[in-house]
Design an enzyme around this catalytic site. Structure first.
Site, PDB file in Angstrom:
ATOM      1  NE  ARG A 147      -2.059   2.137   3.508  1.00 27.45           N
ATOM      2  CZ  ARG A 147      -2.702   2.738   4.516  1.00 27.45           C
ATOM      3  NH1 ARG A 147      -3.990   2.455   4.746  1.00 27.45           N
ATOM      4  NH2 ARG A 147      -2.092   3.580   5.308  1.00 27.45           N
ATOM      5  CE1 TYR A 159      -5.373   6.597   7.362  1.00 25.28           C
ATOM      6  CE2 TYR A 159      -4.832   6.019   5.095  1.00 25.28           C
ATOM      7  CZ  TYR A 159      -5.116   5.643   6.393  1.00 25.28           C
ATOM      8  OH  TYR A 159      -5.124   4.318   6.734  1.00 25.28           O
ATOM      9  CG  ASP A 210      -7.108   3.532   3.110  1.00 28.01           C
ATOM     10  OD1 ASP A 210      -8.214   3.980   2.749  1.00 28.01           O
ATOM     11  OD2 ASP A 210      -6.916   2.987   4.221  1.00 28.01           O
ATOM     12  CG  HIS A 212      -8.556   6.721   5.911  1.00 25.59           C
ATOM     13  ND1 HIS A 212      -8.822   7.385   7.073  1.00 25.59           N
ATOM     14  CD2 HIS A 212      -8.282   5.451   6.266  1.00 25.59           C
ATOM     15  CE1 HIS A 212      -8.708   6.555   8.091  1.00 25.59           C
ATOM     16  NE2 HIS A 212      -8.382   5.370   7.631  1.00 25.59           N
ATOM     17  CD  GLU A 236      -8.510   0.388   2.854  1.00 21.69           C
ATOM     18  OE1 GLU A 236      -7.309   0.163   2.583  1.00 21.69           O
ATOM     19  OE2 GLU A 236      -8.929   0.456   4.019  1.00 21.69           O
ATOM     20  CD  GLU A 262     -10.044   0.825   7.439  1.00 16.27           C
ATOM     21  OE1 GLU A 262      -9.137   0.207   6.866  1.00 16.27           O
ATOM     22  OE2 GLU A 262      -9.901   1.941   7.939  1.00 16.27           O
ATOM     23  NE  ARG A 283      -9.298  -2.727   3.635  1.00 17.58           N
ATOM     24  CZ  ARG A 283      -8.364  -3.059   4.515  1.00 17.58           C
ATOM     25  NH1 ARG A 283      -7.975  -4.314   4.640  1.00 17.58           N
ATOM     26  NH2 ARG A 283      -7.804  -2.146   5.280  1.00 17.58           N
ATOM     27  CG  HIS A 312      -8.857  -3.180   9.245  1.00 12.91           C
ATOM     28  ND1 HIS A 312      -9.455  -2.664  10.372  1.00 12.91           N
ATOM     29  CD2 HIS A 312      -7.880  -2.306   8.911  1.00 12.91           C
ATOM     30  CE1 HIS A 312      -8.867  -1.524  10.691  1.00 12.91           C
ATOM     31  NE2 HIS A 312      -7.906  -1.278   9.824  1.00 12.91           N
ATOM     32  CG  ASP A 316      -6.650  -0.232  14.746  1.00 10.92           C
ATOM     33  OD1 ASP A 316      -5.873  -0.199  13.777  1.00 10.92           O
ATOM     34  OD2 ASP A 316      -7.879  -0.168  14.629  1.00 10.92           O
ATOM     35  CD  GLU A 339      -4.419  -2.832   6.663  1.00  4.19           C
ATOM     36  OE1 GLU A 339      -5.600  -3.105   6.984  1.00  4.19           O
ATOM     37  OE2 GLU A 339      -3.967  -1.671   6.675  1.00  4.19           O
ATOM     38  CD1 TRP A 402      -7.329  11.625  10.122  1.00  7.85           C
ATOM     39  CD2 TRP A 402      -7.848   9.516  10.621  1.00  7.85           C
ATOM     40  NE1 TRP A 402      -6.166  10.908  10.180  1.00  7.85           N
ATOM     41  CE2 TRP A 402      -6.454   9.610  10.488  1.00  7.85           C
ATOM     42  CE3 TRP A 402      -8.419   8.275  10.930  1.00  7.85           C
ATOM     43  CZ2 TRP A 402      -5.609   8.512  10.658  1.00  7.85           C
ATOM     44  CZ3 TRP A 402      -7.594   7.195  11.102  1.00  7.85           C
ATOM     45  CH2 TRP A 402      -6.188   7.323  10.961  1.00  7.85           C
TER      46      TRP A 402
HETATM   47  O1  LIG Z   1      -5.344   0.009   7.694  1.00  8.50           O
HETATM   48  C1  LIG Z   1      -6.110   0.742   7.097  1.00  8.50           C
HETATM   49  O2  LIG Z   1      -6.480   0.565   5.941  1.00  8.50           O
HETATM   50  C2  LIG Z   1      -6.620   1.901   7.804  1.00  8.50           C
HETATM   51  O3  LIG Z   1      -7.355   2.657   7.202  1.00  8.50           O
HETATM   52  C3  LIG Z   1      -6.204   2.047   9.221  1.00  8.50           C
HETATM   53  C4  LIG Z   1      -7.262   2.698  10.061  1.00  8.50           C
HETATM   54  O4  LIG Z   1      -7.211   4.076   9.876  1.00  8.50           O
HETATM   55  C5  LIG Z   1      -7.063   2.379  11.508  1.00  8.50           C
HETATM   56  O5  LIG Z   1      -7.043   0.994  11.660  1.00  8.50           O
HETATM   57  C6  LIG Z   1      -8.173   2.973  12.334  1.00  8.50           C
HETATM   58  O6  LIG Z   1      -8.129   2.520  13.650  1.00  8.50           O
HETATM   59 MG   LIG Z   2      -8.142   1.660   5.461  1.00  9.97          MG
END
Ligand SMILES: O=C(O)C(=O)C[C@H](O)[C@H](O)CO
Ligand SMILES: [Mg+2]
Length: 402
Positions: A147, A159, A210, A212, A236, A262, A283, A312, A316, A339, A402
């Site tokens: 990515r 981002y 991504d 986002h 994505e 995700e 995802r 995903h 986190d 991922e 975001w």
């Molecule tokens: O891994 C990704 O594709 C993301 O977009 C990461 C996210 O922003 C993240 O996991 C949010 O907690």
């Molecule tokens: Mg993402």
């Protein structure tokens, strides 16, 4: 067989994780992940106050019934907190069942469909040259899919551009920091990154990007079209998916493959996207979408439409989710990609695990269960620390996604 105890362990070896441990009267225990980035303690309360008291005395082998009990029985369905709590229980119960069977979890799901799991890593840089270099580093490490995100001139903290390269953590502030966004600037810049990447490395590697949730459907369609010559593996979250119909507009205008999900919690979030063949990859992952019991249903629905999985796998999601996802990936017939954003060595030490990276793929071992444990003594050394994802604002101050 009965559940005799369950407890939640919160630890922060570099970032916060919420782990559920379920114990049984037969001495077998299971581990589940309930981490919800930036809202961790809401899942802790949900589990401790509303789920664990109901679980005590239940038969842990009744995975489906317990899932239905927690989903239907709460009356209030869906949502990230509820579904993560259910996921934590579900992962722990599958872990227990597989340990009792003396089998790695993928065997219970239906057995092996493949050996290695193709993963993609996150390459990023503050400008195009830096990102091109970072992609080269991933290629050198053996990755087949990468990515790529880049800083955009005139946008504050774009981002996906972290301070670190191999390890970076988006949730990096005690209160959300403010980042910027400007669609015009991004649309002018992102295609140049992929043009440069293809010029430098050719077309042998899969490239992903991504969005986002930043673009309107029309802008997303425009981006998808501009990226077509560079043959992405996927684009994505090109536009927010609350309105699943929005993807019709994107789809009508571009052949760039689309990935979404995700932040999806249930099959209902993805149903129209899947049934109208508006996406190519789903995802959703184990912790986000109610555990393996529910994720399997999403994957099965997707398979009817030749839509493939792309779980995903950001930091986190704890190693517990990663372990479960890899067993799922080892089995699922319509696998696409996984991922893989690497956890820090501190996190890996708290969660001993039986999976490893080799030549662009992850592999799971034969340990019974999902193969991930928690070292509770070590976990106790890293107490919870408030940490939030950033927010995004346009130049004039308007809140954005975001
Ligand atoms: O891994 C990704 O594709 C993301 O977009 C990461 C996210 O922003 C993240 O996991 C949010 O907690
Ligand atoms: Mg993402």
């Amino acid at each position: 067989m009965k559940i005799t105890a369950a407890r939640v362990i919160v630890t922060c070896p570099g970032r916060n994780f919420v782990t559920l441990k379920i114990e049984t009267d037969q001495g077998v225990y299971g581990i589940g992940d309930g981490t919800l980035n930036g809202r961790e303690l809401s899942v802790v309360a949900y589990l401790e106050e509303h789920v664990i008291p109901c679980l005590i005395g239940m038969d842990p082998r009744r995975i489906e019934d317990i899932w239905q009990y927690l989903y239907r029985g709460a009356y209030w369905r869906r949502g990230p907190v509820t579904m993560r709590a259910i996921a934590a229980v579900d992962m722990a119960l599958w872990d227990i069942k597989a340990k009792m069977a003396g089998m790695p979890l993928y065997q219970l799901l239906g057995g092996r469909s493949r050996d290695g799991i193709m993963v993609y890593g996150h390459a990023n840089g503050s400008d195009i040259a830096e990102t091109v270099e970072a992609v080269g580093q991933y290629i050198d490490m053996g990755y087949k899919a990468i990515r790529a995100q880049t800083g955009v001139p005139g946008i504050k903290d774009a981002y996906g551009v972290g301070r670190g390269k191999l390890f970076y953590e988006p949730a990096d502030a005690a209160l959300p920091s403010v980042t910027g966004w400007d669609t015009r600037k991004a649309l002018n810049h992102v295609p140049k990154l992929f043009e440069e990447l293809r010029k430098t490395y050719g077309f042998d590697h899969h490239l992903l990007h991504d969005g986002h949730h930043r673009y309107t459907p029309q802008e997303a369609a425009n981006l998808g079209k501009m990226l077509e010559p560079f043959q992405l593996f996927w684009l994505e979250d090109c536009t927010p998916a609350e309105n699943q119909e929005a993807f019709k507009l994107v789809r009508q205008h571009t052949t760039t493959p689309l990935a979404v999900g995700e932040i999806f919690n249930t099959i209902w979030d993805a149903k129209d996207l899947i049934q109208n063949q508006l996406i190519d990859y789903i995802r959703a992952t184990v912790v986000g979408a109610g555990g393996l019991t529910h994720l399997r249903r999403i994957a099965d629905l997707a398979s009817l439409y030749q839509i493939r999985t792309g779980c995903h796998g950001a930091t986190d999601l704890s190693p517990v989710t990663m372990g479960c996802a890899l067993h799922f990936d080892t089995w699922v017939p319509n696998f696409g990609i996984q991922e893989y954003m690497r956890h820090t060595p501190e996190t890996d030490a708290v969660f001993p695990h039986d999976y490893w990276f080799e030549k662009g793929e992850l592999f799971v071992g034969e340990t019974p269960g999902h193969g991930v444990d928690i070292d509770e003594d070590l976990a106790a050394k890293y107490p919870y620390k408030p940490a939030y994802l950033p927010v995004a604002r346009l130049e004039d101050g308007t809140m954005w996604n975001w």
